[in-house]
Design a protein around this motif. Structure first.
Motif, PDB file in Angstrom:
ATOM      1  N   VAL A 163      -0.497  -7.209  -5.264  1.00  0.00           N
ATOM      2  CA  VAL A 163      -0.410  -6.565  -3.954  1.00  0.00           C
ATOM      3  C   VAL A 163      -0.257  -5.054  -4.096  1.00  0.00           C
ATOM      4  N   MET A 164       0.568  -4.616  -5.045  1.00  0.00           N
ATOM      5  CA  MET A 164       0.754  -3.171  -5.267  1.00  0.00           C
ATOM      6  C   MET A 164      -0.576  -2.516  -5.624  1.00  0.00           C
ATOM      7  N   ALA A 165      -1.341  -3.164  -6.491  1.00  0.00           N
ATOM      8  CA  ALA A 165      -2.641  -2.616  -6.887  1.00  0.00           C
ATOM      9  C   ALA A 165      -3.611  -2.614  -5.715  1.00  0.00           C
ATOM     10  N   TYR A 166      -3.605  -3.686  -4.938  1.00  0.00           N
ATOM     11  CA  TYR A 166      -4.532  -3.786  -3.811  1.00  0.00           C
ATOM     12  C   TYR A 166      -4.224  -2.749  -2.737  1.00  0.00           C
ATOM     13  N   ARG A 167      -2.946  -2.591  -2.409  1.00  0.00           N
ATOM     14  CA  ARG A 167      -2.575  -1.616  -1.381  1.00  0.00           C
ATOM     15  C   ARG A 167      -2.877  -0.182  -1.805  1.00  0.00           C
ATOM     16  N   GLY A 168      -2.940   0.053  -3.099  1.00  0.00           N
ATOM     17  CA  GLY A 168      -3.248   1.392  -3.591  1.00  0.00           C
ATOM     18  C   GLY A 168      -4.732   1.635  -3.786  1.00  0.00           C
ATOM     19  N   SER A 169      -5.536   0.634  -3.507  1.00  0.00           N
ATOM     20  CA  SER A 169      -6.978   0.746  -3.745  1.00  0.00           C
ATOM     21  C   SER A 169      -7.683   1.509  -2.626  1.00  0.00           C
ATOM     22  N   ALA A 170      -8.828   2.067  -2.975  1.00  0.00           N
ATOM     23  CA  ALA A 170      -9.625   2.802  -1.984  1.00  0.00           C
ATOM     24  C   ALA A 170     -10.111   1.868  -0.881  1.00  0.00           C
ATOM     25  N   GLY A 171     -10.446   0.631  -1.249  1.00  0.00           N
ATOM     26  CA  GLY A 171     -10.940  -0.323  -0.259  1.00  0.00           C
ATOM     27  C   GLY A 171      -9.926  -0.610   0.824  1.00  0.00           C
ATOM     28  N   PHE A 172      -8.655  -0.780   0.451  1.00  0.00           N
ATOM     29  CA  PHE A 172      -7.616  -1.055   1.440  1.00  0.00           C
ATOM     30  C   PHE A 172      -7.366   0.167   2.313  1.00  0.00           C
ATOM     31  N   ARG A 173      -7.374   1.348   1.709  1.00  0.00           N
ATOM     32  CA  ARG A 173      -7.101   2.567   2.474  1.00  0.00           C
ATOM     33  C   ARG A 173      -8.194   2.886   3.484  1.00  0.00           C
ATOM     34  N   LYS A 174      -9.383   2.369   3.267  1.00  0.00           N
ATOM     35  CA  LYS A 174     -10.483   2.612   4.195  1.00  0.00           C
ATOM     36  C   LYS A 174     -10.444   1.704   5.416  1.00  0.00           C
ATOM     37  N   LEU A 175      -9.601   0.668   5.373  1.00  0.00           N
ATOM     38  CA  LEU A 175      -9.525  -0.266   6.489  1.00  0.00           C
ATOM     39  C   LEU A 175      -8.933   0.414   7.719  1.00  0.00           C
ATOM     40  N   ALA A 176      -9.310  -0.042   8.893  1.00  0.00           N
ATOM     41  CA  ALA A 176      -8.744   0.475  10.140  1.00  0.00           C
ATOM     42  C   ALA A 176      -7.252   0.152  10.192  1.00  0.00           C
ATOM     43  N   PRO A 177      -6.447   0.990  10.853  1.00  0.00           N
ATOM     44  CA  PRO A 177      -4.993   0.765  10.909  1.00  0.00           C
ATOM     45  C   PRO A 177      -4.622  -0.632  11.392  1.00  0.00           C
ATOM     46  N   ARG A 178      -5.320  -1.142  12.403  1.00  0.00           N
ATOM     47  CA  ARG A 178      -4.972  -2.474  12.908  1.00  0.00           C
ATOM     48  C   ARG A 178      -5.291  -3.549  11.867  1.00  0.00           C
ATOM     49  N   THR A 179      -6.411  -3.367  11.134  1.00  0.00           N
ATOM     50  CA  THR A 179      -6.762  -4.331  10.093  1.00  0.00           C
ATOM     51  C   THR A 179      -5.740  -4.295   8.968  1.00  0.00           C
ATOM     52  N   GLN A 180      -5.313  -3.102   8.597  1.00  0.00           N
ATOM     53  CA  GLN A 180      -4.273  -2.975   7.566  1.00  0.00           C
ATOM     54  C   GLN A 180      -3.006  -3.705   7.981  1.00  0.00           C
ATOM     55  N   LYS A 181      -2.622  -3.533   9.251  1.00  0.00           N
ATOM     56  CA  LYS A 181      -1.409  -4.198   9.732  1.00  0.00           C
ATOM     57  C   LYS A 181      -1.566  -5.709   9.695  1.00  0.00           C
ATOM     58  N   SER A 182      -2.729  -6.193  10.127  1.00  0.00           N
ATOM     59  CA  SER A 182      -2.988  -7.632  10.115  1.00  0.00           C
ATOM     60  C   SER A 182      -2.924  -8.180   8.695  1.00  0.00           C
ATOM     61  N   TYR A 183      -3.541  -7.460   7.760  1.00  0.00           N
ATOM     62  CA  TYR A 183      -3.512  -7.876   6.356  1.00  0.00           C
ATOM     63  C   TYR A 183      -2.083  -7.861   5.822  1.00  0.00           C
ATOM     64  N   ASN A 184      -1.354  -6.779   6.132  1.00  0.00           N
ATOM     65  CA  ASN A 184       0.003  -6.635   5.606  1.00  0.00           C
ATOM     66  C   ASN A 184       0.941  -7.725   6.112  1.00  0.00           C
ATOM     67  N   ASP A 185       0.765  -8.130   7.354  1.00  0.00           N
ATOM     68  CA  ASP A 185       1.606  -9.206   7.895  1.00  0.00           C
ATOM     69  C   ASP A 185       1.436 -10.481   7.077  1.00  0.00           C
ATOM     70  N   THR A 186       0.192 -10.818   6.751  1.00  0.00           N
ATOM     71  CA  THR A 186      -0.064 -12.027   5.957  1.00  0.00           C
ATOM     72  C   THR A 186       0.361 -11.828   4.511  1.00  0.00           C
TER      73      THR A 186
END
Length: 342
Positions: A75-98
């Motif tokens: 998870v630490m690696a994924y959250r630091g990735s360019a792909g995750f940072r490019k996601l829309a804020p709402r998508t990031q929140k949805s992903y983070n909740d799960t």
């Protein structure tokens, strides 16, 4: 010196000096790995035997390797990735909740501990909330594929081949008998229901509302999907209800002084209350209250544009639930407006 007969023991020469080693081998996926652990000089000594058997049994500190390839590391690696940072804020929140849901029970466990059968069982377990169940499977798939392609971990994807529930039928608006039962519901259930019905917002957004979002006749609501906040009129019934609640924190439904109650906790309490109401309550969810708010607004004579100004929903969604509005009330409102013009 007698011949050494213990398995996995080998004699290696380095710089002209011979030394005994325990040869440890293992596989990472299809790749074979090996490691040589030094042993005492005298193979006939008790110290040699003790060291050998502690390594072979796995009790030696030499083989107590730190856990690798855990969900926390992934998870630490994924959250630091360019792909995750490019996601829309709402998508990031949805992903983070799960993601937080996954971490709550698996943070320090190896990614490989979640097998296909275990993931399938979890998917079935949470089948009563199909979107949540599907999101769990999808998030596991996203994370594991990231581990395989970006981190080069030798892991298999347990989500591969699992069938999702998919898009569900439209949420059923609550019947009036169920709304009238709310005064006897647990406080967090009633408060959530009053907020959803009074604001027209998604349950997840309504449940986390702060008290400072309500100011007189107005309230600030947030459309999570569009990542947008705006002011709308606060109905009298909601203002009266909020005024009756004790202040126990910054939020209307507080978990503590500074945090709101988690959606999962509210939804769990709702399901328990719904069970007490009997089988006829089974088709209805918290989301159905938002749909009921559309119907009530339509029955009150609001135009589609006026309803959208409150709920921020699509024209298609508003039109769908407008059809469910009480035809008698709509016809009466239409006739009265027509009479005013004559």
């Amino acid at each position: 010196m007698r011949k050494q007969r213990k398995p996995y023991v080998t004699l290696k020469r380095t710089g002209g000096k011979a030394r005994w080693y325990y040869r440890l081998t293992w596989f990472e996926g299809a790749r074979r790995r090996e490691r040589f652990i030094p042993l005492p000089d005298d193979p006939d000594s008790e110290e040699f035997d003790r060291t050998y058997w502690s390594i072979r049994s796995g009790t030696s500190e030499e083989v107590q390797r730190p856990k690798k390839e855990t969900w926390r590391q992934l998870v630490m690696a994924y959250r630091g990735s360019a792909g995750f940072r490019k996601l829309a804020p709402r998508t990031q929140k949805s992903y983070n909740d799960t993601i937080e849901w996954i971490l709550s029970a698996n943070a320090d466990k190896a990614v490989s501990t979640i097998t296909k059968q275990k993931l399938r069982d979890l998917h079935v377990k949470y089948g009563e909330t199909p979107r949540k169940a599907d999101m769990l499977v999808q998030m596991v798939s996203i994370l594991v594929n990231f581990a395989r392609t970006q981190l080069e971990w030798a892991v298999t994807n347990p989500a591969e081949g699992l069938t999702l529930y998919g898009k569900q039928r439209e949420y059923e608006p609550w019947p009036e008998w169920m709304v009238k039962a709310l005064p006897d519901a647990p406080l967090i259930v009633r408060s959530a229901a009053e907020l959803i019905l009074g604001t027209g917002q998604r349950p997840s957004a309504a449940i986390v509302m702060r008290r400072d979002q309500f100011h007189g006749e107005w309230m600030t609501v947030t459309d999570e999907k569009g990542d947008e906040s705006y002011e709308i009129f606060c109905p009298q019934e909601l203002r009266v209800y909020l005024a009756s609640l004790p202040v126990a924190g910054q939020h209307v439904i507080p978990r503590n002084l500074t945090q709101p109650m988690r959606y999962d906790s509210v939804e769990k309490a709702f399901r328990a209350w719904r069970t007490d109401l009997g089988d006829r309550a089974r088709p209805f969810s918290l989301h159905g209250l938002r749909k009921l708010s559309i119907i009530r607004l339509a029955e009150a004579g609001c135009t589609d544009a006026e309803i959208q100004a409150i709920t921020n929903q699509s024209a298609q969604t508003v039109a769908y639930y407008r059809k469910r509005a009480n035809r008698k009330k709509l016809s009466r409102a239409a006739m009265e407006r027509n009479g005013d013009r004559t």
